[in-house]
Design an enzyme around this catalytic site. Sequence first.
Site, short mmCIF file in Angstrom:
data_model
loop_
_atom_site.label_atom_id
_atom_site.label_comp_id
_atom_site.label_asym_id
_atom_site.label_seq_id
_atom_site.Cartn_x
_atom_site.Cartn_y
_atom_site.Cartn_z
CE1 TYR A 144 -3.95 2.18 0.57
CE2 TYR A 144 -2.68 3.15 2.36
CZ TYR A 144 -3.78 3.17 1.52
OH TYR A 144 -4.70 4.18 1.62
N GLY A 147 3.11 1.42 -3.11
CA GLY A 147 2.23 1.57 -4.27
C GLY A 147 1.77 3.02 -4.39
CG PHE A 190 -12.17 0.77 18.69
CD1 PHE A 190 -11.59 -0.49 18.54
CD2 PHE A 190 -11.37 1.80 19.19
CE1 PHE A 190 -10.25 -0.72 18.88
CE2 PHE A 190 -10.04 1.58 19.53
CZ PHE A 190 -9.47 0.33 19.37
CG ASP A 272 0.11 0.21 14.24
OD1 ASP A 272 -0.30 0.99 13.35
OD2 ASP A 272 -0.55 -0.12 15.23
NE ARG A 276 -0.73 7.87 9.57
CZ ARG A 276 -1.23 6.67 9.22
NH1 ARG A 276 -2.53 6.45 9.28
NH2 ARG A 276 -0.42 5.73 8.82
P1 NAD Z 1 -12.85 1.91 0.05
O1 NAD Z 1 -12.19 0.58 0.12
O2 NAD Z 1 -14.18 2.07 0.67
O3 NAD Z 1 -12.94 2.42 -1.45
C1 NAD Z 1 -12.07 1.99 -2.47
C2 NAD Z 1 -12.91 1.67 -3.70
O4 NAD Z 1 -12.03 1.29 -4.77
C3 NAD Z 1 -13.85 0.49 -3.48
O5 NAD Z 1 -15.14 0.81 -3.95
C4 NAD Z 1 -13.22 -0.64 -4.28
O6 NAD Z 1 -14.16 -1.60 -4.74
C5 NAD Z 1 -12.56 0.14 -5.40
N1 NAD Z 1 -11.44 -0.57 -6.04
C6 NAD Z 1 -10.40 -1.21 -5.43
N2 NAD Z 1 -9.57 -1.72 -6.34
C7 NAD Z 1 -10.07 -1.37 -7.57
C8 NAD Z 1 -9.66 -1.62 -8.89
N3 NAD Z 1 -8.55 -2.32 -9.16
N4 NAD Z 1 -10.43 -1.15 -9.91
C9 NAD Z 1 -11.57 -0.45 -9.65
N5 NAD Z 1 -12.01 -0.20 -8.40
C10 NAD Z 1 -11.27 -0.66 -7.37
O7 NAD Z 1 -11.81 2.94 0.71
P2 NAD Z 1 -11.92 4.51 1.01
O8 NAD Z 1 -11.64 4.69 2.45
O9 NAD Z 1 -13.13 5.07 0.41
O10 NAD Z 1 -10.64 5.05 0.23
C11 NAD Z 1 -10.73 5.70 -1.01
C12 NAD Z 1 -9.33 6.16 -1.43
O11 NAD Z 1 -8.82 7.08 -0.45
C13 NAD Z 1 -8.33 5.03 -1.55
O12 NAD Z 1 -7.49 5.27 -2.67
C14 NAD Z 1 -7.51 5.14 -0.28
O13 NAD Z 1 -6.22 4.65 -0.44
C15 NAD Z 1 -7.54 6.62 -0.02
N6 NAD Z 1 -7.34 6.91 1.41
C16 NAD Z 1 -8.36 6.71 2.31
C17 NAD Z 1 -8.15 6.96 3.65
C18 NAD Z 1 -9.23 6.77 4.68
O14 NAD Z 1 -8.96 6.96 5.86
N7 NAD Z 1 -10.45 6.45 4.34
C19 NAD Z 1 -6.88 7.42 4.09
C20 NAD Z 1 -5.88 7.59 3.14
C21 NAD Z 1 -6.12 7.36 1.81
N1 UDP Z 2 -6.19 -0.63 15.83
C1 UDP Z 2 -6.51 -1.18 17.04
N2 UDP Z 2 -7.55 -2.07 17.11
C2 UDP Z 2 -8.30 -2.40 16.04
C3 UDP Z 2 -7.99 -1.81 14.78
C4 UDP Z 2 -6.91 -0.94 14.70
O1 UDP Z 2 -5.86 -0.90 18.06
O2 UDP Z 2 -9.25 -3.17 16.19
C5 UDP Z 2 -5.08 0.35 15.77
C6 UDP Z 2 -4.03 0.04 14.70
O3 UDP Z 2 -3.05 -0.84 15.23
C7 UDP Z 2 -3.48 1.43 14.42
C8 UDP Z 2 -4.69 2.34 14.58
O4 UDP Z 2 -5.63 1.61 15.38
O5 UDP Z 2 -2.52 1.78 15.37
C9 UDP Z 2 -5.35 2.75 13.27
O6 UDP Z 2 -5.60 1.56 12.52
P1 UDP Z 2 -6.39 1.56 11.14
O7 UDP Z 2 -6.25 0.19 10.58
O8 UDP Z 2 -7.74 2.12 11.32
O9 UDP Z 2 -5.63 2.64 10.23
P2 UDP Z 2 -4.10 2.89 9.82
O10 UDP Z 2 -3.21 2.04 10.67
O11 UDP Z 2 -4.05 2.54 8.39
O12 UDP Z 2 -3.94 4.32 10.12
#
Ligand code: NAD
Ligand code: UDP
Length: 312
Positions: A144, A147, A190, A272, A276
Amino acid sequence: MKKILVTGGAGFLGSHLCEKLLAKGHEVICLDNYFTGSKRNIVHLMGNPYFEAIRHDICEPIDLEVDQIYNLACPASPVHYQYDPIKTVNTSVVGAVNMLELASRTGAKILQASTSEVYGDPQVHPQPENYWGNVNPIGIRSCYDEGKRCAETLFFDYHRQNKVKIKVVRIFNTYGPRMMPDDGRVISNFIMQALHNKDITIYGSGTQTRSFCYCDDMIDGFIKMMESDDSITGPINLGNPHEFTIRQLAEMLVELCGSHSHIIHEAAVQDDPQQRQPVISKAKELLNWEPSIQLREGLEKTIAYFKHTNTK
Ligand code: NAD
Ligand code: UDP
């Protein structure tokens, strides 16, 4: 009225974005392979003549006529992106090439949903955009993180080499209605645990921190970025700078859900990030954007959604 492509449009953030763009009077094409997204998230938009959903994997090229592209397609929770890590890399990298080629051919502006994960487990706190990060290139989160980092590289190379109009936002943890209850992210886990009076599972000590942004604020940030002057390419951090420990989050959710859950500790997860928090001065200055919904209020709206979907 603009013709706007949203990849990942059936996901959590994508579906909110499609909804907002339609409300602003645009025509929206949602492109999704439904890996982590769902038709349930967009079914209420299906009757709108200005909305079109296409089942498509962005790892394959596609030819469409559009004015703007929001590239959100990518699994976002650690559980989902680690399920098939090779596919995750392909979605970020090959998917970015396909969308950038489309932008190059059509002259569309393209926004990349990048992530705070590009900073890895940061040694600079809080994180400004000019921090290059501390990412393990071979760990279980690398599919991730790397990528998304490579996608950013591609965006800037297409900008320099092919003059593509790019917009890169680095999204910090965002939550709200339409998160999948079983996506393994901390807020959905949670809330589900608290609503069912099950143990709340903190991974590791719970002293690690995150800064949580409500989805409506994030979508406003996306649109402001897309509508900003072409000279503003980013990367720009978008997130809520109020930082909480995971233990504080657990305690707040137990209280807000009126739950009898106990908070327990499980093994820490590999790589982890321990802290942040976004620096958002660029977003404030260049986009006149900052979040308006604070954690307690956003969690209440999210809990209401989970309660409703639970009872269905
Ligand atoms: P999500 O998983 O709900 O949405 C991602 C969508 O992309 C899904 O509908 C999935 O089916 C689609 N998808 C995945 N692979 C695909 C592919 N190869 N072709 C077409 N569609 C595909 O996640 P989200 O939280 O809505 O995240 C949306 C974007 O924002 C992502 O790129 C994610 O990396 C980025 N992002 C989200 C967060 C967050 O906290 N929600 C944080 C950082 C970045
Ligand atoms: N986390 C946790 N319990 C859970 C799920 C996540 O303690 O059931 C912690 C995880 O280890 C991380 C933080 O919560 O420190 C945020 O995790 P999440 O997967 O939501 O997002 P990311 O790590 O991608 O920011």
